[in-house]
Design a protein around this motif. Structure first.
Motif, PDB file in Angstrom:
ATOM      1  N   GLN A  88      36.406  36.200  30.719  1.00 15.75           N
ATOM      2  CA  GLN A  88      37.414  37.175  30.316  1.00 15.75           C
ATOM      3  C   GLN A  88      38.814  36.753  30.760  1.00 15.75           C
ATOM      4  N   LEU A  89      38.915  36.158  31.939  1.00 14.46           N
ATOM      5  CA  LEU A  89      40.211  35.772  32.482  1.00 14.46           C
ATOM      6  C   LEU A  89      40.764  34.467  31.891  1.00 14.46           C
ATOM      7  N   THR A  90      39.886  33.679  31.291  1.00  9.54           N
ATOM      8  CA  THR A  90      40.336  32.379  30.761  1.00  9.54           C
ATOM      9  C   THR A  90      40.373  32.325  29.242  1.00  9.54           C
ATOM     10  N   ASP A  91      39.745  33.274  28.577  1.00 11.05           N
ATOM     11  CA  ASP A  91      39.713  33.267  27.111  1.00 11.05           C
ATOM     12  C   ASP A  91      40.922  34.060  26.591  1.00 11.05           C
ATOM     13  N   VAL A  92      42.087  33.447  26.691  1.00  9.84           N
ATOM     14  CA  VAL A  92      43.324  34.109  26.276  1.00  9.84           C
ATOM     15  C   VAL A  92      43.893  33.387  25.062  1.00  9.84           C
ATOM     16  N   ALA A 122      44.867  41.144  39.891  1.00  4.29           N
ATOM     17  CA  ALA A 122      44.316  42.471  40.184  1.00  4.29           C
ATOM     18  C   ALA A 122      42.789  42.442  40.092  1.00  4.29           C
ATOM     19  N   ALA A 123      42.249  41.745  39.101  1.00  3.87           N
ATOM     20  CA  ALA A 123      40.793  41.612  38.969  1.00  3.87           C
ATOM     21  C   ALA A 123      40.214  40.895  40.189  1.00  3.87           C
ATOM     22  N   TYR A 124      40.900  39.863  40.644  1.00  2.00           N
ATOM     23  CA  TYR A 124      40.463  39.122  41.829  1.00  2.00           C
ATOM     24  C   TYR A 124      40.416  40.032  43.057  1.00  2.00           C
ATOM     25  N   LEU A 125      41.497  40.793  43.280  1.00  2.00           N
ATOM     26  CA  LEU A 125      41.530  41.690  44.436  1.00  2.00           C
ATOM     27  C   LEU A 125      40.451  42.765  44.328  1.00  2.00           C
ATOM     28  N   GLY A 126      40.259  43.305  43.130  1.00  2.00           N
ATOM     29  CA  GLY A 126      39.222  44.313  42.925  1.00  2.00           C
ATOM     30  C   GLY A 126      37.839  43.759  43.189  1.00  2.00           C
ATOM     31  N   TRP A 127      37.586  42.551  42.726  1.00  2.00           N
ATOM     32  CA  TRP A 127      36.296  41.885  42.942  1.00  2.00           C
ATOM     33  C   TRP A 127      36.045  41.722  44.440  1.00  2.00           C
ATOM     34  N   HIS A 164      30.947  35.956  33.409  1.00  3.29           N
ATOM     35  CA  HIS A 164      31.550  36.876  32.438  1.00  3.29           C
ATOM     36  C   HIS A 164      32.999  37.188  32.809  1.00  3.29           C
ATOM     37  N   LEU A 165      33.254  37.464  34.080  1.00  6.62           N
ATOM     38  CA  LEU A 165      34.618  37.754  34.513  1.00  6.62           C
ATOM     39  C   LEU A 165      35.525  36.545  34.287  1.00  6.62           C
TER      40      LEU A 165
END
Length: 191
Positions: free
Chosen positions: A186-190, A150-155, A182-183
């Motif tokens: 956020q997507l990889t720091d899980v 969803a973040a990818y599509l929004g970007w 930064h994005l």
């Protein structure tokens, strides 16, 4: 493009560029022939009709933007590094600006729908698998993959529709690189 031999790939790339500019309706054989600087007769050497061109174009996009990228990422051992590299490619500079939002906007078109469905399923499944490899449970990994997609599509949509308002979505410049980093963080720091 200069007059000369035009390949099937030339036609499919022209179709994808037209789709990105104006949606499915913009994929016109006459307009593409003009863009390619050839007669429309060349089209029929490669495709039965416009519908066949649309299917070939979106399947070409599927191969290049999904299957080829996943294959390239398979050579990386660390799942977080695979995620970082994959997001960097996907969220970075676009090969055909605006293509992904245009495809999503035509998700109900018969030539686009099955390919788009396969791409979304494959991408989310791939991401979920990588998130599982980082230590998340399957359910949490699936949720994270959906959020990431969803973040990818929004970007991509922000880049297409509001880059002037949100310059951080541009791949160029210090602000763009910082926002992209930064994005991806956020997507990889899980955990």
């Amino acid at each position: 493009m200069a007059r000369g031999r035009v390949t099937r790939e030339d036609w499919t790339m022209a179709a994808l560029r037209a789709l990105a500019r104006g949606g499915v309706a913009a994929v016109s054989v006459d307009a593409l022939a003009g863009e390619l600087d050839i007669t429309r007769g060349s089209f029929y050497w490669h495709f039965k009709d416009r519908e066949a061109l649309l299917v070939a174009a979106v399947e070409f996009w599927e191969q290049r933007a999904t299957a080829d990228l996943i294959a390239r990422l398979e050579s990386i051992d660390d799942p977080r590094e695979k995620l970082r590299e994959g997001f960097g490619v996907a969220l970075g500079a676009e090969v055909i600006p605006g293509l992904e939002p245009a495809l999503v906007a035509h998700a109900d078109h018969p030539a686009v729908a099955p390919v788009l469905t396969r791409v979304i399923e494959r991408r989310i499944s791939f991401l979920a698998g990588l998130y599982v490899e980082t230590g998340l449970t399957a359910a949490v990994a699936r949720r994270q993959a959906v959020v990431a997609y969803a973040a990818y599509l929004g970007w991509a949509d922000l880049r297409r529709a509001a880059a002037g308002v949100v310059p951080e979505v541009a791949a160029e410049g210090t602000r763009g690189r910082a926002a992209l980093k930064h994005l991806i963080d956020q997507l990889t720091d899980v955990r």
